[in-house]
Write a protein that holds these residues in place. Structure first.
Motif, PDB file in Angstrom:
ATOM      1  N   THR A 139      27.309  12.217  17.174  1.00 49.28           N
ATOM      2  CA  THR A 139      27.161  11.933  18.602  1.00 49.28           C
ATOM      3  C   THR A 139      28.507  11.882  19.309  1.00 49.28           C
ATOM      4  OG1 THR A 139      27.309   9.533  18.290  1.00 49.28           O
ATOM      5  CG2 THR A 139      25.104  10.519  18.154  1.00 49.28           C
ATOM      6  N   PHE A 140      28.458  11.910  20.636  1.00 49.90           N
ATOM      7  CA  PHE A 140      29.642  11.620  21.444  1.00 49.90           C
ATOM      8  C   PHE A 140      29.198  10.909  22.714  1.00 49.90           C
ATOM      9  CE2 PHE A 140      28.290  15.895  22.639  1.00 49.90           C
ATOM     10  CZ  PHE A 140      28.367  15.914  24.021  1.00 49.90           C
ATOM     11  N   ARG A 141      30.111  10.132  23.279  1.00 48.36           N
ATOM     12  CA  ARG A 141      29.854   9.445  24.539  1.00 48.36           C
ATOM     13  C   ARG A 141      30.770  10.011  25.607  1.00 48.36           C
ATOM     14  NH1 ARG A 141      30.053   3.469  25.085  1.00 48.36           N
ATOM     15  NH2 ARG A 141      32.013   3.590  23.954  1.00 48.36           N
ATOM     16  N   SER A 142      30.214  10.151  26.803  1.00 46.31           N
ATOM     17  CA  SER A 142      31.001  10.712  27.901  1.00 46.31           C
ATOM     18  C   SER A 142      30.579  10.051  29.206  1.00 46.31           C
ATOM     19  CB  SER A 142      30.805  12.225  27.999  1.00 46.31           C
ATOM     20  OG  SER A 142      29.510  12.529  28.490  1.00 46.31           O
ATOM     21  N   GLN A 143      31.304  10.381  30.258  1.00 44.12           N
ATOM     22  CA  GLN A 143      31.019   9.817  31.566  1.00 44.12           C
ATOM     23  C   GLN A 143      30.254  10.791  32.449  1.00 44.12           C
ATOM     24  OE1 GLN A 143      31.676   6.740  31.448  1.00 44.12           O
ATOM     25  NE2 GLN A 143      31.086   6.073  33.510  1.00 44.12           N
ATOM     26  N   VAL A 144      29.520  11.730  31.843  1.00 47.91           N
ATOM     27  CA  VAL A 144      28.613  12.538  32.657  1.00 47.91           C
ATOM     28  C   VAL A 144      27.536  11.617  33.204  1.00 47.91           C
ATOM     29  CG1 VAL A 144      29.023  14.644  31.330  1.00 47.91           C
ATOM     30  CG2 VAL A 144      27.086  13.186  30.734  1.00 47.91           C
ATOM     31  N   CYS A 145      27.087  11.884  34.391  1.00 47.00           N
ATOM     32  CA  CYS A 145      26.076  11.050  35.040  1.00 47.00           C
ATOM     33  C   CYS A 145      24.685  11.450  34.556  1.00 47.00           C
ATOM     34  CB  CYS A 145      26.179  11.248  36.555  1.00 47.00           C
ATOM     35  SG  CYS A 145      24.845  10.527  37.512  1.00 47.00           S
ATOM     36  N   ALA A 146      23.881  10.462  34.164  1.00 45.73           N
ATOM     37  CA  ALA A 146      22.498  10.753  33.781  1.00 45.73           C
ATOM     38  C   ALA A 146      21.630   9.543  34.080  1.00 45.73           C
ATOM     39  CB  ALA A 146      22.409  11.131  32.308  1.00 45.73           C
ATOM     40  N   ASN A 147      20.334   9.785  34.172  1.00 48.43           N
ATOM     41  CA  ASN A 147      19.386   8.720  34.458  1.00 48.43           C
ATOM     42  C   ASN A 147      18.058   9.116  33.832  1.00 48.43           C
ATOM     43  OD1 ASN A 147      18.006   6.473  35.679  1.00 48.43           O
ATOM     44  ND2 ASN A 147      19.469   6.530  37.371  1.00 48.43           N
ATOM     45  N   HIS A 148      17.044   8.290  34.020  1.00 47.83           N
ATOM     46  CA  HIS A 148      15.743   8.576  33.424  1.00 47.83           C
ATOM     47  C   HIS A 148      15.219   9.928  33.906  1.00 47.83           C
ATOM     48  CE1 HIS A 148      15.661   4.658  31.647  1.00 47.83           C
ATOM     49  NE2 HIS A 148      15.827   4.077  32.822  1.00 47.83           N
ATOM     50  N   GLY A 149      14.696  10.707  32.972  1.00 46.62           N
ATOM     51  CA  GLY A 149      14.263  12.074  33.266  1.00 46.62           C
ATOM     52  C   GLY A 149      15.286  13.103  32.827  1.00 46.62           C
ATOM     53  N   ASP A 150      16.532  12.660  32.590  1.00 43.91           N
ATOM     54  CA  ASP A 150      17.588  13.571  32.114  1.00 43.91           C
ATOM     55  C   ASP A 150      17.607  13.692  30.597  1.00 43.91           C
ATOM     56  OD1 ASP A 150      18.592  14.261  34.630  1.00 43.91           O
ATOM     57  OD2 ASP A 150      19.914  12.514  34.695  1.00 43.91           O
ATOM     58  N   SER A 151      16.700  12.998  29.895  1.00 44.58           N
ATOM     59  CA  SER A 151      16.639  13.134  28.438  1.00 44.58           C
ATOM     60  C   SER A 151      16.506  14.595  28.050  1.00 44.58           C
ATOM     61  CB  SER A 151      15.445  12.362  27.882  1.00 44.58           C
ATOM     62  OG  SER A 151      15.716  10.996  27.787  1.00 44.58           O
ATOM     63  N   GLY A 152      17.330  15.021  27.106  1.00 45.33           N
ATOM     64  CA  GLY A 152      17.314  16.413  26.670  1.00 45.33           C
ATOM     65  C   GLY A 152      18.278  17.299  27.419  1.00 45.33           C
ATOM     66  N   ALA A 153      18.876  16.797  28.485  1.00 46.63           N
ATOM     67  CA  ALA A 153      19.761  17.633  29.301  1.00 46.63           C
ATOM     68  C   ALA A 153      20.882  18.233  28.470  1.00 46.63           C
ATOM     69  CB  ALA A 153      20.356  16.807  30.437  1.00 46.63           C
ATOM     70  N   PRO A 154      21.196  19.519  28.681  1.00 46.78           N
ATOM     71  CA  PRO A 154      22.299  20.137  27.952  1.00 46.78           C
ATOM     72  C   PRO A 154      23.639  19.591  28.412  1.00 46.78           C
ATOM     73  CG  PRO A 154      21.512  21.615  29.675  1.00 46.78           C
ATOM     74  CD  PRO A 154      20.571  20.442  29.657  1.00 46.78           C
ATOM     75  N   VAL A 155      24.527  19.346  27.452  1.00 49.74           N
ATOM     76  CA  VAL A 155      25.910  18.990  27.754  1.00 49.74           C
ATOM     77  C   VAL A 155      26.759  20.202  27.392  1.00 49.74           C
ATOM     78  CG1 VAL A 155      27.783  17.366  27.374  1.00 49.74           C
ATOM     79  CG2 VAL A 155      25.412  16.580  27.215  1.00 49.74           C
ATOM     80  N   LEU A 156      27.595  20.624  28.330  1.00 50.41           N
ATOM     81  CA  LEU A 156      28.280  21.909  28.219  1.00 50.41           C
ATOM     82  C   LEU A 156      29.797  21.762  28.287  1.00 50.41           C
ATOM     83  CD1 LEU A 156      26.045  23.736  30.839  1.00 50.41           C
ATOM     84  CD2 LEU A 156      25.751  23.791  28.366  1.00 50.41           C
ATOM     85  N   ARG A 157      30.465  22.626  27.565  1.00 48.58           N
ATOM     86  CA  ARG A 157      31.908  22.844  27.727  1.00 48.58           C
ATOM     87  C   ARG A 157      32.037  24.293  28.176  1.00 48.58           C
ATOM     88  NH1 ARG A 157      34.223  21.435  22.570  1.00 48.58           N
ATOM     89  NH2 ARG A 157      33.303  23.411  21.928  1.00 48.58           N
ATOM     90  N   GLY A 158      32.227  24.465  29.479  1.00 51.36           N
ATOM     91  CA  GLY A 158      32.171  25.824  30.020  1.00 51.36           C
ATOM     92  C   GLY A 158      30.763  26.357  29.884  1.00 51.36           C
ATOM     93  N   ASP A 159      30.607  27.517  29.222  1.00 56.53           N
ATOM     94  CA  ASP A 159      29.272  28.071  28.996  1.00 56.53           C
ATOM     95  C   ASP A 159      28.800  27.852  27.563  1.00 56.53           C
ATOM     96  OD1 ASP A 159      30.855  29.868  27.613  1.00 56.53           O
ATOM     97  OD2 ASP A 159      30.082  31.660  28.615  1.00 56.53           O
ATOM     98  N   GLN A 160      29.471  26.917  26.864  1.00 58.72           N
ATOM     99  CA  GLN A 160      29.060  26.566  25.503  1.00 58.72           C
ATOM    100  C   GLN A 160      28.197  25.313  25.505  1.00 58.72           C
ATOM    101  OE1 GLN A 160      32.739  26.051  23.300  1.00 58.72           O
ATOM    102  NE2 GLN A 160      32.595  28.126  22.473  1.00 58.72           N
ATOM    103  N   LEU A 161      27.060  25.368  24.833  1.00 53.95           N
ATOM    104  CA  LEU A 161      26.215  24.202  24.647  1.00 53.95           C
ATOM    105  C   LEU A 161      26.795  23.365  23.510  1.00 53.95           C
ATOM    106  CD1 LEU A 161      23.540  22.658  25.162  1.00 53.95           C
ATOM    107  CD2 LEU A 161      22.478  24.167  23.456  1.00 53.95           C
ATOM    108  N   VAL A 162      27.169  22.112  23.811  1.00 56.92           N
ATOM    109  CA  VAL A 162      27.783  21.263  22.793  1.00 56.92           C
ATOM    110  C   VAL A 162      26.981  20.000  22.508  1.00 56.92           C
ATOM    111  CG1 VAL A 162      30.114  22.104  23.251  1.00 56.92           C
ATOM    112  CG2 VAL A 162      29.271  20.071  24.478  1.00 56.92           C
ATOM    113  N   GLY A 163      26.035  19.627  23.371  1.00 56.44           N
ATOM    114  CA  GLY A 163      25.306  18.394  23.122  1.00 56.44           C
ATOM    115  C   GLY A 163      24.022  18.286  23.916  1.00 56.44           C
ATOM    116  N   MET A 164      23.287  17.215  23.627  1.00 59.09           N
ATOM    117  CA  MET A 164      22.023  16.903  24.282  1.00 59.09           C
ATOM    118  C   MET A 164      22.026  15.429  24.686  1.00 59.09           C
ATOM    119  SD  MET A 164      18.260  16.338  22.634  1.00 59.09           S
ATOM    120  CE  MET A 164      18.212  17.845  21.688  1.00 59.09           C
TER     121      MET A 164
END
Length: 243
Positions: free
Chosen positions: A163-188
């Motif tokens: 896992t990793f923790r970041s300061q991207v903004c998310a809230n309920h309903g964002d479960s599953g949202a892709p986390v990206l570095r540029g156009d690379q998918l790096v997390g969920m």
């Protein structure tokens, strides 16, 4: 493993006020609307198998094909149980797929889509997913695309094996949202967490949107670890490749 999930439960009675019923949400192909275009960042409704009057809304991580050439979508495992039917949020069209595989420990779920009902895309709003990338490192800037809070970015605070923790903004309903570095998918995105200052946990408010600067950090699973776990299960989604 992850207790503070980001799925949001919606009562069908409340949805009905918007002229949507459970019959429409989960209609079969015979009653289906035209095909829907879905990709990482698209919102979906997932049937709640424990009751007839609620659904969960979640976000797709990515859409692709598995080693059986099934059209599949990846999302958070806590969004729904195996056998739950799925509807597209923006068209509220049902009959598009069903949750076929999930992991409680790694919190991932695989939706097998009806290939006649879903058109896969790599771009949803500002996000584009062209490949899978290695886990982000501390200090890197990453972005996420969720159905609730949209496209937001922030620095990575902590990086671990799974896992990793970041300061991207998310809230309920964002479960599953892709986390990206540029156009690379790096997390969920899977959960919100308290802010840690040494041994002290500081509870911060949920993020309300991109302009909300002070909010709780988000926990995401490393997509490489997720895909490896899906492969170990050997069921739907194994051998996932981006469509």
């Amino acid at each position: 493993m992850f207790s503070a999930g980001r799925a949001r439960v919606l009562r069908v009675a409340a949805i009905a006020a918007a002229a949507v019923s459970s019959t429409l949400l989960f209609a079969g192909p015979a009653n289906a609307a035209p095909p829907v275009t879905l990709g990482g960042g698209s919102g979906v409704y997932v049937e709640d198998l424990t009751t007839t009057d609620s659904v969960s809304d979640c976000t797709l991580t990515a859409v692709g094909y598995d080693n059986r050439n099934q059209l599949v979508g990846l999302t958070a495992g806590h969004c729904g149980e195996v056998g739950a039917r799925v509807a597209a949020e923006y068209t509220r069209s049902g009959g598009i797929g069903v949750v076929a595989e999930k992991s409680e420990d790694m919190d991932w779920g695989i939706i097998v889509f009806n290939a006649d009902r879903v058109i896969p895309t790599r771009q949803v709003a500002q996000s584009v997913i062209n490949s899978v990338g290695a886990p982000p490192q501390v200090g890197e800037n990453v972005c996420k695309n969720g159905r609730t809070t949209g496209f937001t970015c922030g620095p990575v605070w902590e990086s671990r094996a799974l896992t990793f923790r970041s300061q991207v903004c998310a809230n309920h309903g964002d479960s599953g949202a892709p986390v990206l570095r540029g156009d690379q998918l790096v997390g969920m995105v899977v959960a919100g967490t308290d802010f840690k200052a040494g041994p002290i946990d500081i509870e911060l408010p949920l993020c309300e949107g991109g302009g909300n600067l002070i909010h709780e950090p988000e926990l995401a699973t490393n997509i490489t670890a997720v895909l490896a776990d899906i492969d170990r299960h050997g069921g739907a989604g194994a051998g996932f490749r981006i469509a």
